[in-house]
Design a protein around this motif. Structure first.
Motif, PDB file in Angstrom:
ATOM      1  N   ARG A  54       0.859  -1.184   0.000  1.00  0.00           N
ATOM      2  CA  ARG A  54       0.000   0.000   0.000  1.00  0.00           C
ATOM      3  C   ARG A  54       0.890   1.225   0.000  1.00  0.00           C
ATOM      4  O   ARG A  54       1.896   1.264   0.672  1.00  0.00           O
ATOM      5  N   LEU A 118      -4.590  -5.870   3.902  1.00  0.00           N
ATOM      6  CA  LEU A 118      -3.261  -5.911   4.517  1.00  0.00           C
ATOM      7  C   LEU A 118      -2.259  -6.207   3.412  1.00  0.00           C
ATOM      8  O   LEU A 118      -2.468  -7.090   2.589  1.00  0.00           O
TER       9      LEU A 118
ATOM     10  N   SER B 234      -7.682  -1.503   7.611  1.00  0.00           N
ATOM     11  CA  SER B 234      -7.487  -2.430   6.497  1.00  0.00           C
ATOM     12  C   SER B 234      -8.765  -3.228   6.333  1.00  0.00           C
ATOM     13  O   SER B 234      -9.551  -3.348   7.276  1.00  0.00           O
ATOM     14  N   LEU B 299       1.682  -2.093   8.252  1.00  0.00           N
ATOM     15  CA  LEU B 299       0.607  -1.169   8.643  1.00  0.00           C
ATOM     16  C   LEU B 299       1.194   0.110   9.219  1.00  0.00           C
ATOM     17  O   LEU B 299       2.209   0.078   9.911  1.00  0.00           O
TER      18      LEU B 299
END
Ligand SMILES: Cc1cc2nc3c(=O)[nH]c(=O)nc-3n(C[C@H](O)[C@H](O)[C@H](O)COP(=O)(O)OP(=O)(O)OC[C@H]3O[C@@H](n4cnc5c(N)ncnc54)[C@H](O)[C@@H]3O)c2cc1C
Ligand code: FES
Lengths: 509, 400
Positions: A54, A118, B234, B299
């Protein structure tokens, strides 16, 4: 034509150059979103790269991504349209029992999220935590920061200046001013200041005695005894109907895009700017040979041209997946494919963490800070909310000298300002969490009239941008309702940071 | 100005305060005033992660926690607002090779109380909890469909129910004094104003020790900082909430909104009411969690915060009247379990107050149990030590 900025084109800029401005989807309502800031803080352009990771499209080199693959069709958008009519707390009165039915219902709601999955890519590397110390930490390596670094170093202070991107700040994208940056930087270095690029200041800790930095060499805590905030400003997104449409960008974003040559001349570009920001935007467009489709603003405008509409307010923007038309007071309709908003929100978070309180000032109101701070604190440059004057360098030098004489003296106390203007209730107040003005008004009327309760009730201010796009509107909403226009606690981190970047060993020194 | 009068004054607008106000009002028409220094939820009640775990490690706690979970399961209906009670599942993950065997004792104890758990062994743990792939190999896990609520949703549900029932919640009002008359609690001074009431409940959370001292009643409670951080959201990728105690204490899970919350506890946190988050906790949490679940590494962390536990020497709540000052009642000391336990504790306490008889479930939590040993040291670091000791002495008698 002026020389181009050569830091390479981002994926978001490359997409824009091909006419594509929708890059991502909002998490809750699946609305198309695009890059507003093109500078890594607004968080509206997060996308999934071909390698499964991402990334913010505006912070990714064009070559790393795939323009065609950005923001693909979204089958859940149709379902989310129903949810647009409901407030964020729509679940509150639904499915109270039985438990057996609530469980799958919650499961379904959870799966409605449009957040990216994720990442499948492996973890990045982690560097050890380090420690250091400085008399003065200067956050922001634009012109103001560089001049201050020189002055303070000449005054015998141990100066550390950190710049999130590259030295020069916004001046890097200004056709004339950029030429002076190397000279200011070398003067600061010669005076003995330490200048570091690519380093983000993430927040203040331990009663503002330490700052946390992160950069390519990993996290670092710095013990500081005073702080200079020269972090410039954010682009301000006011509340008007359609304000979340892709194709709406900030004024600083425009400067970046035009300097990178990312705007095709064929695009119809409209400018809505206040009197302070308009001149430099108009100047930059001229230098790069770009024409405005029209120019409008809430105040006076420097140019009384045919297509200029001073003293008018932006009412709404419309378009399908990209802005196509705006409506300006009283009922003038103007077409555009790119809407540039030249309004500013000075950097405010570090001042808040240093103990100042928030006030609203200007029109449209921006968050400013006032009152005493926990440590000697000086605001410089655009972080003061004032536009740079021509005798910019001597102004900064004078401010630094005054501060050295009275380190606790720099405590501006601007007035709370509440505009009587009522924004459209359908306008988005918080883009990250898809909260509209009407949701906040309703929550306040329902008794959630303390900012901390309002934030938790609506979610406004809790998204990935951490309120940079919406704090001013959140305060304004409270002010309009006659409540105390405070900000929620500005917690670290100032920008999202990957968990693995924080996982290095602590040197323990 | 005529003195203000109430039938009950509740100090603290956290979940404990709102729950006891609600339960007292449910039982009888009374004038109840809740006094909160900042805003309701300012304390730990809006800084926690809303886990409602029945699967506790000692029988006293397991008994009350089972009742607490049942109470939470029906709370949405009772309060008329959804608290987002969700059976996400809970896993206590073990890393020490000796522990799965010891956990069998806990599993037996829980089964006797009617709670079914699963004990996953070795590699099966990772199959059950794929997010642990690539991390330190677990020795096993104790798993059960335990639940969570959304802390803000539950607080707002209580708040609204209380207001609708005519309970007064005064925010921004600090209690500075407890008034007594004839050896009984008689009222409080709040923001310079006297409020007289025959019943005062200490629901001041991590500040309960300070408040109790104002009433001249000693309790051994100590405040202890606990920190957490949250990532960007997410798409759902995990459900089961994970906790581990050894070699470090830590936890993480993905919320209904898709964010991941996590925390890793330092063994040497000093006692105190510091509510600021530290830079160290970022590093500690990232290291501690990624050692177990490396896939979370990509993350991005968006925010960190700190809250407080109200810790007691035996890690159990403090509930009930105090003989040193009749009319002054404790409802605090819930350590890290208050959000789960206070709704049921408040229901039982309200019954105790009205009927004058202590409900059996509250016996282990009697606020008088430290009489004479209020200085008992609160060993902060090793949560785990309590249950380990208990397991060593085997079976059902735990934590003395
Ligand atoms: C990071 C973290 C995670 C947690 N996770 C969980 C979990 O998953 N599950 C769980 O069950 N528990 C959890 N807890 C614990 C739980 O949050 C607490 O046990 C619970 O919220 C305590 O509720 P309370 O009402 O007693 O205290 P609080 O919510 O702290 O309320 C006390 C209130 O009293 C007010 N007050 C204090 N003194 C005065 C005064 N003199 N006058 C007026 N007002 C006063 C304070 O302002 C405060 O608002 C967690 C805690 C933390 C910090
Ligand atoms: S717009 Fe980002 S948090 Fe509100």
């Amino acid at each position: 034509m002026a020389e181009r900025e050569n830091s390479g084109r981002s994926l978001a800029a490359a997409a824009l150059a091909t006419g594509k401005s929708a890059l991502a989807r909002s998490f809750r309502l699946h609305r198309p979103r695009g890059a507003f800031c093109h500078a890594g803080w607004c968080q509206q352009c997060q996308t999934v790269l071909p390698d499964g990771s991402r990334a913010l499209a505006c912070q990714t080199p064009a070559e790393a991504g795939n323009v065609a693959g950005l923001e693909s069709a979204d089958p859940l958008r149709a379902v989310a349209r129903i949810a647009e009519k409901w407030p964020p707390w729509f679940w509150e009165t639904r499915m109270l029992s039985p438990e057996a039915a609530r469980q799958p219902w919650l499961e379904l709601l959870r799966r409605m999220s449009a957040a990216p999955p994720l990442s499948t890519s492996t973890s990045g590397e982690c560097r050890p935590w380090r420690r250091s110390a400085a008399d003065v930490l200067i956050v922001g390596g634009g012109r103001a920061g560089l001049v201050a670094a020189m002055s303070l170093a000449l005054a015998g202070r141990k100066v550390l200046l950190v710049e999130a991107e590259r030295l020069g700040g916004i001046a890097r994208f200004l056709p004339v001013e950029r030429g002076r940056v190397p000279e200011l930087a070398s003067a600061a270095r010669r005076a003995g200041a330490q200048l570091r690029e690519g380093i983000l200041c993430l927040g203040l800790y331990d009663g503002a005695t330490r700052a946390l930095l992160i950069g390519p060499d990993g996290p670092e805590t710095v013990e500081i005894s005073s702080l200079v905030v020269a972090a410039g400003g954010y682009d301000r997104l006011p509340a008007f109907r359609g304000n979340d449409l892709p194709g709406i960008v900030g004024g600083r974003a425009f400067l970046r895009l035009v300097a990178a040559g990312a705007l095709p001349p064929a695009k119809r570009i409209g400018l809505y700017a206040d009197a302070a920001a308009a001149p430099r935007l108009i100047e930059a467009a001229r230098a790069y040979g770009l024409a405005w489709a029209w120019i409008a603003g809430p105040g006076a405008l420097p140019l009384a041209a045919e297509r200029s509409h001073p003293h008018r307010r932006l009412r709404r923007a419309s378009g399908d997946r990209c802005v196509r038309e705006v409506e300006i007071d009283p009922d003038l309709r103007l077409g555009c494919d790119l809407l540039v908003l030249g309004l500013s929100q000075p950097a405010y978070e570090l001042q808040m963490q240093a103990g100042r309180r928030a006030v609203l000032s200007g029109d449209p109101a921006a968050v400013r800070t006032a009152g005493p701070a926990l440590l000697p604190l000086l605001e410089l440059g655009e972080a003061t909310g004032l536009a740079d004057g021509p005798d910019f360098v001597s102004q900064v030098e004078a401010a630094v000298q005054a501060w050295l004489g009275d380190p606790h003296g720099n405590t501006p106390a601007p007035q709370d300002h509440v505009s009587a203007e009522k924004p459209d209730p359908d306008a988005f107040l918080c883009l990250c969490e898809d909260v509209r003005v009407r949701d906040c008004e309703r929550a306040i009327a329902d008794g959630f009239d303390h900012v901390e309760l309002l934030k938790r009730r609506t979610g406004a201010g809790t998204g990935p941008c951490q309120g940079k796009l919406c704090h001013a509107e959140l305060m304004a909403c409270l002010a309009r309702a006659g409540r105390n226009p405070a900000l929620p606690t500005v917690r670290p981190l100032l920008r999202p940071v990957r968990l693995d970047a924080l996982a290095g060993a602590d040197d323990g020194a | 100005m005529a003195p203000d009068r109430a039938d009950a004054v509740i100090v603290g607008g956290g979940i404990a305060g709102l729950a006891i106000a609600w339960e007292l009002r449910k039982r009888a028409a009374r004038r109840i005033v809740v006094l909160e220094r900042r805003f309701s939820g300012y304390g730990s009640s809006m800084r926690n992660i809303g886990r409602v775990r029945a699967m506790q490690l000692t029988p006293e706690l397991a008994r009350i926690a089972i009742a607490a979970q049942a109470k939470h399961a029906g709370l949405s209906r009772e309060l008329g607002r959804n608290t987002l009670f969700w059976r996400a599942g809970y896993a206590l993950v073990l890393y020490d090779p000796e522990e799965p065997e010891m956990m069998r004792g806990v599993q037996r104890m829980l089964r006797e109380l009617g709670l079914k758990t699963e004990l996953a062994a070795g590699a099966e743990t990772v199959r059950r909890l794929p997010i642990l792939e690539g991390g330190a190999p677990p020795a096993g896990a104790l798993i059960r469909p335990d639940a969570s609520v959304h802390h803000d949703a539950a607080m707002f549900a209580y708040r609204r129910a209380c207001l609708a029932a005519g309970i007064e919640i005064r925010e921004g009002v600090e209690v500075s004094e407890i008034l007594t008359a004839g050896g009984r609690a008689a009222g409080v001074v709040a923001a310079g104003q006297e409020i007289s009431a025959p019943l005062i409940v200490n629901a001041a959370g991590a500040w309960s020790g300070v408040l109790s001292a104002k009433a001249g009643v000693k309790i051994p409670n100590r405040p202890l900082r606990r920190q957490a951080l949250v990532t960007e959201p997410s798409r759902p990728f995990m459900r089961t909430m994970v906790s581990f105690y050894r070699p470090v204490e830590g936890w993480f899970h993905q919320t209904l909104r898709g964010e991941v919350v996590m925390g890793v506890v330092p063994a040497d946190e000093p006692v105190g009411t510091d509510l600021s988050a530290s830079a160290e906790s970022l590093g500690r949490t990232a290291r501690g969690i990624l050692a177990k679940a490396p896939r979370l590494g990509s993350l991005r962390v968006v925010r960190q915060w700190a809250g407080l536990y109200d810790v007691t020497p035996d890690r159990k709540p403090m509930v009930g009247p105090t003989s040193a000052l009749p009319g002054f009642v404790q409802l605090n000391g819930c350590n890290g379990r208050g959000f789960a336990l206070f709704p049921i504790l408040a229901e039982l306490l309200a019954r105790w107050i009205d009927e004058g008889r202590r409900p059996d479930l509250l016996a282990p939590f009697d606020a008088e149990r430290f009489a004479g040993q209020e200085q008992a040291s609160v060993t902060i670091g090793d949560y785990y030590a309590g249950y380990r000791k208990a397991l060593d002495s085997s079976g059902a008698t735990m934590e003395r």
